[in-house]
Design a protein around this motif. Structure first.
Motif, mmCIF file in Angstrom:
data_model
loop_
_atom_site.group_PDB
_atom_site.id
_atom_site.type_symbol
_atom_site.label_atom_id
_atom_site.label_comp_id
_atom_site.label_asym_id
_atom_site.label_seq_id
_atom_site.Cartn_x
_atom_site.Cartn_y
_atom_site.Cartn_z
ATOM 1 N N ILE A 10 0.881 -1.179 0.000
ATOM 2 C CA ILE A 10 0.000 0.000 0.000
ATOM 3 C C ILE A 10 0.913 1.221 0.000
ATOM 4 O O ILE A 10 1.730 1.389 0.909
ATOM 5 N N PHE A 11 0.799 2.036 -1.063
ATOM 6 C CA PHE A 11 1.655 3.216 -1.138
ATOM 7 C C PHE A 11 1.138 4.293 -0.183
ATOM 8 O O PHE A 11 -0.034 4.270 0.213
ATOM 9 N N PRO A 12 2.018 5.230 0.196
ATOM 10 C CA PRO A 12 1.620 6.267 1.168
ATOM 11 C C PRO A 12 0.340 7.025 0.768
ATOM 12 O O PRO A 12 -0.407 7.469 1.635
ATOM 13 N N ASN A 13 0.088 7.153 -0.530
ATOM 14 C CA ASN A 13 -1.127 7.857 -0.944
ATOM 15 C C ASN A 13 -2.378 6.970 -0.867
ATOM 16 O O ASN A 13 -3.459 7.378 -1.280
ATOM 17 N N GLY A 14 -2.224 5.736 -0.380
ATOM 18 C CA GLY A 14 -3.388 4.865 -0.225
ATOM 19 C C GLY A 14 -3.581 3.858 -1.346
ATOM 20 O O GLY A 14 -4.391 2.945 -1.214
ATOM 21 N N ASN A 15 -2.843 4.002 -2.449
ATOM 22 C CA ASN A 15 -2.956 3.034 -3.551
ATOM 23 C C ASN A 15 -2.581 1.633 -3.082
ATOM 24 O O ASN A 15 -1.484 1.420 -2.560
ATOM 25 N N VAL A 16 -3.499 0.689 -3.290
ATOM 26 C CA VAL A 16 -3.172 -0.703 -3.014
ATOM 27 C C VAL A 16 -2.637 -1.308 -4.313
ATOM 28 O O VAL A 16 -3.388 -1.589 -5.240
ATOM 29 N N ALA A 17 -1.327 -1.469 -4.393
ATOM 30 C CA ALA A 17 -0.719 -1.943 -5.640
ATOM 31 C C ALA A 17 -0.656 -3.462 -5.672
ATOM 32 O O ALA A 17 -0.758 -4.071 -6.737
ATOM 33 N N VAL A 18 -0.464 -4.064 -4.511
ATOM 34 C CA VAL A 18 -0.406 -5.522 -4.419
ATOM 35 C C VAL A 18 -1.211 -5.918 -3.183
ATOM 36 O O VAL A 18 -1.057 -5.324 -2.118
ATOM 37 N N GLY A 49 -0.948 -9.188 -17.319
ATOM 38 C CA GLY A 49 -2.087 -8.449 -16.792
ATOM 39 C C GLY A 49 -2.047 -7.033 -17.299
ATOM 40 O O GLY A 49 -1.006 -6.571 -17.758
ATOM 41 N N PRO A 50 -3.173 -6.337 -17.210
ATOM 42 C CA PRO A 50 -3.253 -4.982 -17.744
ATOM 43 C C PRO A 50 -2.361 -4.012 -16.976
ATOM 44 O O PRO A 50 -1.938 -4.298 -15.857
ATOM 45 N N SER A 51 -2.102 -2.873 -17.592
ATOM 46 C CA SER A 51 -1.298 -1.838 -16.979
ATOM 47 C C SER A 51 -1.881 -1.454 -15.617
ATOM 48 O O SER A 51 -3.095 -1.342 -15.477
ATOM 49 N N GLY A 52 -1.041 -1.292 -14.641
ATOM 50 C CA GLY A 52 -1.488 -0.843 -13.329
ATOM 51 C C GLY A 52 -1.943 -1.955 -12.400
ATOM 52 O O GLY A 52 -2.412 -1.686 -11.294
ATOM 53 N N CYS A 53 -1.810 -3.222 -12.820
ATOM 54 C CA CYS A 53 -2.326 -4.317 -11.973
ATOM 55 C C CYS A 53 -1.322 -4.746 -10.898
ATOM 56 O O CYS A 53 -1.638 -5.592 -10.065
ATOM 57 N N GLY A 54 -0.129 -4.180 -10.912
ATOM 58 C CA GLY A 54 0.805 -4.443 -9.816
ATOM 59 C C GLY A 54 2.016 -5.294 -10.162
ATOM 60 O O GLY A 54 2.790 -5.659 -9.276
ATOM 61 N N LYS A 55 2.213 -5.568 -11.444
ATOM 62 C CA LYS A 55 3.319 -6.433 -11.851
ATOM 63 C C LYS A 55 4.673 -5.834 -11.457
ATOM 64 O O LYS A 55 5.502 -6.502 -10.839
ATOM 65 N N SER A 56 4.883 -4.582 -11.830
ATOM 66 C CA SER A 56 6.180 -3.956 -11.541
ATOM 67 C C SER A 56 6.419 -3.859 -10.046
ATOM 68 O O SER A 56 7.550 -4.018 -9.581
ATOM 69 N N THR A 57 5.366 -3.594 -9.303
ATOM 70 C CA THR A 57 5.527 -3.470 -7.849
ATOM 71 C C THR A 57 5.971 -4.797 -7.243
ATOM 72 O O THR A 57 6.817 -4.833 -6.344
ATOM 73 N N ILE A 58 5.429 -5.900 -7.758
ATOM 74 C CA ILE A 58 5.881 -7.220 -7.284
ATOM 75 C C ILE A 58 7.380 -7.381 -7.546
ATOM 76 O O ILE A 58 8.151 -7.786 -6.670
HETATM 77 P P1 ADP Z 1 1.962 -2.625 -13.578
HETATM 78 O O1 ADP Z 1 3.417 -2.914 -13.516
HETATM 79 O O2 ADP Z 1 1.128 -3.870 -13.597
HETATM 80 O O3 ADP Z 1 1.617 -1.701 -14.689
HETATM 81 P P2 ADP Z 1 2.431 -1.169 -11.148
HETATM 82 O O4 ADP Z 1 2.996 -2.163 -10.218
HETATM 83 O O5 ADP Z 1 3.350 -0.203 -11.802
HETATM 84 O O6 ADP Z 1 1.533 -1.908 -12.217
HETATM 85 O O7 ADP Z 1 1.323 -0.310 -10.361
HETATM 86 C C1 ADP Z 1 0.282 -0.902 -9.604
HETATM 87 C C2 ADP Z 1 -0.567 0.176 -8.991
HETATM 88 O O8 ADP Z 1 0.170 0.859 -8.005
HETATM 89 C C3 ADP Z 1 -1.061 1.217 -9.971
HETATM 90 O O9 ADP Z 1 -2.350 1.603 -9.595
HETATM 91 C C4 ADP Z 1 -0.071 2.358 -9.770
HETATM 92 O O10 ADP Z 1 -0.647 3.593 -10.100
HETATM 93 C C5 ADP Z 1 0.233 2.249 -8.307
HETATM 94 N N1 ADP Z 1 1.573 2.736 -7.974
HETATM 95 C C6 ADP Z 1 2.742 2.274 -8.470
HETATM 96 N N2 ADP Z 1 3.787 2.927 -7.953
HETATM 97 C C7 ADP Z 1 3.260 3.833 -7.092
HETATM 98 C C8 ADP Z 1 3.812 4.822 -6.246
HETATM 99 N N3 ADP Z 1 5.138 5.026 -6.152
HETATM 100 N N4 ADP Z 1 2.970 5.558 -5.509
HETATM 101 C C9 ADP Z 1 1.649 5.369 -5.579
HETATM 102 N N5 ADP Z 1 1.055 4.466 -6.357
HETATM 103 C C10 ADP Z 1 1.842 3.703 -7.106
#
Ligand code: ADP
Ligand code: ADP
Length: 226
Positions: free
Chosen positions: A12-20, A37-46
């Motif tokens: 969970i990012f500080p702004n509240g986004n649940v990425a994973v 998975g589609p853009s924004g689904c959390g792949k890069s964050t994993i």
């Molecule tokens: P993907 O790689 O599948 O495109 P990401 O892992 O980049 O997805 O992002 C997953 C979600 O987390 C998205 O909604 C993205 O906007 C959010 N997110 C990613 N990085 C940050 C960040 N540094 N701060 C806040 N939200 C983030």
């Protein structure tokens, strides 16, 4: 033998986004697993959590038998390739490939030999002295793969490495990657938007849901490719 173990992992990012969101996954040694998975689904964050660039909010992550602790921990047993093959423009191809060896206890000559070996793996041994700007996009990606392989990682993370390439270059790099994966006995984690690419390359595909942060299912791939 598991190379990556994630249990109850959330980000969970500080702004509240649940990425994973509460992900469990075990990845066996030698697997080639694609995350689709589609853009924004959390792949890069994993991937960023696995590499220690982003800290997980909950859960446990174990890589190669040890707990991921702090961000930026220096690991030579994990290699990375990103979408844009970021090479240092003022250094030669060979010097770029040598970068991960900088802090290893090896002579300059050995480092050079390892870098040459890695360049040979990706078919670029004749370009050691070139500068990145003299190379095509596909060649830069090859250099970036060589750089990721030079320290002989057990685990290779690739975040949409071929997304920006033309179809012919992509296909040749795909076959090259498969050949390297087989010969180096490593585990590959691969991110792609392209389902065909995932199925072609992988032993396993993890399908992510459009709403962020969940793995819908993990599918074994066993197609009769030659
Ligand atoms: P993907 O790689 O599948 O495109 P990401 O892992 O980049 O997805 O992002 C997953 C979600 O987390 C998205 O909604 C993205 O906007 C959010 N997110 C990613 N990085 C940050 C960040 N540094 N701060 C806040 N939200 C983030
Ligand atoms: P991709 O989809 O290719 O994985 P993104 O375009 O989603 O990448 O993200 C690019 C960078 O911006 C990443 O480092 C990510 O962590 C960061 N990012 C993504 N979404 C947000 C966000 N909502 N707030 C802050 N940073 C973000």
């Amino acid at each position: 033998q598991h190379v990556v173990k994630m249990k109850g992992v959330s980000k969970i990012f500080p702004n509240g986004n649940v990425a994973v969101d509460n992900v469990d996954i075990d990845i066996a040694d030698g697997e080639f697993i694609s995350f689709v998975g589609p853009s924004g689904c959390g792949k890069s964050t994993i991937f960023k959590m696995i590499s220690g660039l982003v800290e997980n909010t909950t859960g446990e992550i174990e890589i190669l038998g040890s707990q991921v602790q702090t961000a930026q921990q220096k690991r030579t047993d994990v290699g990375f390739v990103f979408q844009d093959a970021t090479l240092l423009p003022w250094r030669s191809v060979l010097e770029n490939v040598m970068l991960p060896l900088e802090f290893q206890r090896m002579s300059k000559v050995e480092k050079r030999e390892e870098a040459e070996r890695a360049l040979k793996l990706v078919g670029l041994k004749d370009y050691a002295k070139s500068l990145p700007r003299q190379l095509s996009g596909g060649m830069k990606m090859r250099v970036s793969i060589a750089r990721a392989l030079v320290a002989k990682p057990k685990l290779l993370l690739m975040d949409e490495p071929f997304g920006a390439l033309d179809e012919i270059t992509r296909q040749s790099l795909q076959s090259e990657l498969l050949r390297i994966w087989e010969s180096q006995k490593m585990t590959v984690l691969f991110i792609t938007h392209n389902v065909f690419e995932a199925v072609y390359l992988s032993t396993k595909v993890a399908v992510m849901t459009p709403s962020p942060g969940k793995i819908a299912s993990t599918v074994n791939v066993s197609l009769p490719f030659p």
